[in-house]
Design a protein around this motif. Structure first.
Motif, PDB file in Angstrom:
ATOM      1  N   TRP A  17       0.825  -1.207   0.000  1.00 39.34           N
ATOM      2  CA  TRP A  17       0.000   0.000   0.000  1.00 39.34           C
ATOM      3  C   TRP A  17       0.861   1.260   0.000  1.00 39.34           C
ATOM      4  CZ3 TRP A  17      -0.154   3.673   3.927  1.00 39.34           C
ATOM      5  CH2 TRP A  17      -1.095   4.685   3.737  1.00 39.34           C
ATOM      6  N   GLN A  36      -0.527   7.825   7.408  1.00 34.99           N
ATOM      7  CA  GLN A  36      -1.752   7.018   7.346  1.00 34.99           C
ATOM      8  C   GLN A  36      -1.530   5.542   7.666  1.00 34.99           C
ATOM      9  OE1 GLN A  36      -4.925   8.336   6.832  1.00 34.99           O
ATOM     10  NE2 GLN A  36      -3.679  10.143   7.181  1.00 34.99           N
ATOM     11  N   GLN A  39      -3.374   4.120  10.760  1.00 31.68           N
ATOM     12  CA  GLN A  39      -4.829   4.058  10.521  1.00 31.68           C
ATOM     13  C   GLN A  39      -5.173   2.855   9.644  1.00 31.68           C
ATOM     14  OE1 GLN A  39      -7.316   5.442  11.828  1.00 31.68           O
ATOM     15  NE2 GLN A  39      -7.090   7.626  12.073  1.00 31.68           N
ATOM     16  N   MET A  40      -4.340   2.615   8.631  1.00 30.00           N
ATOM     17  CA  MET A  40      -4.559   1.455   7.758  1.00 30.00           C
ATOM     18  C   MET A  40      -4.493   0.169   8.578  1.00 30.00           C
ATOM     19  SD  MET A  40      -5.198   2.011   4.526  1.00 30.00           S
ATOM     20  CE  MET A  40      -4.656   0.547   3.673  1.00 30.00           C
ATOM     21  N   ARG A  43      -7.415   0.430  11.664  1.00 22.21           N
ATOM     22  CA  ARG A  43      -8.815   0.731  11.388  1.00 22.21           C
ATOM     23  C   ARG A  43      -9.313   0.190  10.041  1.00 22.21           C
ATOM     24  NH1 ARG A  43     -11.151   6.814  10.849  1.00 22.21           N
ATOM     25  NH2 ARG A  43     -13.301   6.270  10.412  1.00 22.21           N
ATOM     26  N   TYR A  44      -8.629   0.555   8.968  1.00 25.18           N
ATOM     27  CA  TYR A  44      -9.154   0.249   7.637  1.00 25.18           C
ATOM     28  C   TYR A  44      -9.047  -1.218   7.247  1.00 25.18           C
ATOM     29  CZ  TYR A  44      -9.438   5.277   7.212  1.00 25.18           C
ATOM     30  OH  TYR A  44      -9.738   6.590   7.429  1.00 25.18           O
ATOM     31  N   LEU A  45      -7.882  -1.816   7.408  1.00 26.50           N
ATOM     32  CA  LEU A  45      -7.734  -3.221   7.016  1.00 26.50           C
ATOM     33  C   LEU A  45      -8.621  -4.157   7.842  1.00 26.50           C
ATOM     34  CD1 LEU A  45      -3.924  -3.465   6.207  1.00 26.50           C
ATOM     35  CD2 LEU A  45      -5.842  -3.365   4.599  1.00 26.50           C
ATOM     36  N   ALA A  47     -11.470  -3.638   9.019  1.00 25.18           N
ATOM     37  CA  ALA A  47     -12.878  -3.430   8.661  1.00 25.18           C
ATOM     38  C   ALA A  47     -13.219  -3.988   7.283  1.00 25.18           C
ATOM     39  CB  ALA A  47     -13.204  -1.942   8.705  1.00 25.18           C
ATOM     40  N   ALA A  48     -12.205  -4.446   6.547  1.00 28.49           N
ATOM     41  CA  ALA A  48     -12.414  -4.862   5.165  1.00 28.49           C
ATOM     42  C   ALA A  48     -12.212  -6.360   4.978  1.00 28.49           C
ATOM     43  CB  ALA A  48     -11.439  -4.102   4.259  1.00 28.49           C
ATOM     44  N   VAL A  66     -15.303  -3.410   1.247  1.00 31.07           N
ATOM     45  CA  VAL A  66     -16.204  -3.134   2.362  1.00 31.07           C
ATOM     46  C   VAL A  66     -17.601  -3.108   1.743  1.00 31.07           C
ATOM     47  CG1 VAL A  66     -16.870  -1.523   4.175  1.00 31.07           C
ATOM     48  CG2 VAL A  66     -14.439  -1.808   3.592  1.00 31.07           C
ATOM     49  N   ALA A  71     -12.509  -0.574  -1.604  1.00 32.48           N
ATOM     50  CA  ALA A  71     -11.794   0.409  -0.796  1.00 32.48           C
ATOM     51  C   ALA A  71     -10.333   0.537  -1.202  1.00 32.48           C
ATOM     52  CB  ALA A  71     -11.904   0.046   0.681  1.00 32.48           C
TER      53      ALA A  71
END
Length: 153
Positions: A17, A36, A39-40, A43-45, A47-48, A66, A71
């Motif tokens: 990424w 970032q 956060q990746m 939070r983001y990974l 959630a996906a 997602v 995403a």
């Protein structure tokens, strides 16, 4: 081989990424991408639904879904132009009947890639985190028919 990601893949996914983001988004300050990463990871990974392309024991690209939202689709810069992005997108299309995504307007290569694979621009906006213009794009799988209500029947 494309497979579902495991927690052990997180560091390799973040590497893909970051490298791909720095290359594809040179119009965004590099410090933004470095900032970032946590956060990746946190939070983001999680959630996906994440799928990776692994070749010779090395993660070369990934997609993150997602619901019907694509995403993320990233391929390591040194592995691009080898069909990895196309294969990952094909996987996403097998998993979902329709997909939506956002892409920076200045990322001409990505915009062209998505258009080439059946996505159409549905809206335009501004990314709140970077202030950069972005395009909203959508894909509706072939053979999926829209249902129209007949009036007066």
């Amino acid at each position: 081989m494309i497979r579902q990601a495991t927690p052990d893949d997180t560091d390799a996914i973040l590497d893909v990424w970051l490298l791909a983001s720095l290359q594809a988004h040179d119009f965004v300050p590099a410090a933004f991408w470095w900032q970032q990463q946590e956060q990746m990871r946190a939070r983001y990974l999680p959630a996906a639904e994440v799928w990776v392309c692994e070749r010779e024991g090395e993660i070369q690209g990934f997609i993150a879904l997602v619901d019907d939202y694509l995403a993320a689709l990233f391929v390591r810069p040194d592995c691009q132009q080898n069909g990895i992005g196309k294969a990952l997108l094909a996987m996403a299309k097998r998993l979902r009947q329709r997909l939506s995504l956002k892409v920076f307007s200045e990322n001409d290569i990505a915009v062209h890639f998505y258009r080439q694979h059946g996505f159409a621009i549905t809206d335009e906006g501004t990314d709140p985190a970077t202030g950069q213009p972005e395009l909203c794009m959508g894909y509706q799988g072939e053979g999926k028919q829209k249902i129209f209500k007949l009036s007066g029947a």
